[in-house]
Design an enzyme around this catalytic site. Sequence first.
Site, PDB file in Angstrom:
ATOM      1  N   GLU A  90       0.827  -1.207   0.000  1.00 30.55           N
ATOM      2  CA  GLU A  90       0.000   0.000   0.000  1.00 30.55           C
ATOM      3  C   GLU A  90       0.862   1.259   0.000  1.00 30.55           C
ATOM      4  O   GLU A  90       0.589   2.215  -0.734  1.00 30.55           O
ATOM      5  CB  GLU A  90      -0.936   0.010   1.216  1.00 30.55           C
ATOM      6  CG  GLU A  90      -1.852   1.221   1.230  1.00 30.55           C
ATOM      7  CD  GLU A  90      -2.622   1.370   2.530  1.00 30.55           C
ATOM      8  OE1 GLU A  90      -2.829   2.522   2.950  1.00 30.55           O
ATOM      9  OE2 GLU A  90      -3.011   0.341   3.125  1.00 30.55           O
ATOM     10  N   SER A 130      -0.276  -5.870   8.327  1.00 28.50           N
ATOM     11  CA  SER A 130       0.086  -4.744   9.196  1.00 28.50           C
ATOM     12  C   SER A 130      -0.975  -4.487  10.253  1.00 28.50           C
ATOM     13  O   SER A 130      -0.669  -4.318  11.436  1.00 28.50           O
ATOM     14  CB  SER A 130       0.296  -3.491   8.343  1.00 28.50           C
ATOM     15  OG  SER A 130       0.572  -2.373   9.139  1.00 28.50           O
TER      16      SER A 130
END
Length: 379
Positions: free
Chosen positions: A160, A291
């Site tokens: 990302e 994450s």
Amino acid sequence: MGVMNTEYQSHLIQEIRQNNYRLERGDVTILLAEAFGFCWGVERAVAMAYETRQHFPGDRLWITNEIIHNPSVNQRLREMEVNFIDVVNGEKDFSGVAKGDVVILPAFGASVEEMQLLNDRECTIVDTTCPWVSKVWNSVEKHKKKEHTSIIHGKYNHEETIATSSFAGTYLIVLNMAEAQKVCDYILHGGDRQEFLDYFANAHSAGFDPDQDLVRLGVANQTTMLKSETEMIGKLFEKTLLQKYGPIELNNHFMSFNTICDATQERQDAMFDLVEEDLSLMVVIGGFNSSNTTHLQEIAVEHGIPSVHIDSGDRIGPGNRVEHKPLGKDLEVLEPWLPAGKITVGVTSGASTPDKVVEEVMKKILAIKEAQPVLEIAG
């Protein structure tokens, strides 16, 4: 959505939700976080990927990365003959993608360069990028237009953040408050330019100059980072620039947008509530490279609660044994992991974890506790 319901939803989880997120069986009380598991963006991305195969049954399908950070979901796509782009020496190899192929962009998005390459090959692109990620891209593009450097709170090698930085002009990626403080110290006091560049070697735009590019800043984040830390980093940079340039000039030097994902925030808030309970241990379920899952585990660890991070029920057993990933470490085996007697187990899962996986973990916990008296007598 029929396939989604069949493969990923859980009747047991629905029952627990309806019972105030609590399940009691024998010596075990399971307390489920009130926000956990698949978020809307993930559910949307997976559904779109499934529908793409149905819509293009005979076409060659590719995906530029894992659709989400969940091994079972990605394996299911492989079984549906969706090809994953190979990574060779740290670089994605698009040589196998031919003109007219169908290519799925994952929930994390894809870089500007990847999208341009696929457009040039006249591929059919199915974009499952989460709208919250797109919101961050819009923010860094605004920084770029205003000639502000984007300070991105994230992991420089996360898909990302790689995509987000490709939309930025000048950027610097900071992992945590310690790195943010290092940058702010340089803004206020200067320092060794080369040492600074070496420290952030993999985390800045080409040609980045800390003496020129830390004058006007905008803050953005990887959507899965810890909400409280992102907020603290934003405030630290605002305070630093206020100190350097004064209140009248601050708006010319600092831009901030709220790019914290609602789902990430809700799951973290629910975890903060859960750790206030009297828990024997915490089980956090999600991909090891996820994450947002790692940050949920951090919350448990910071509150002194014994915790295990597993990516599926397959990590449990045989017997009272678990293979798990302690925070910041490699996989370890813990045996026994469930204590004897009455226990209260907190359970949560990352945004890429289906309810079915959570159900599987719960059932294995219950099975171990049911067998425990027998095992103790046998021992």
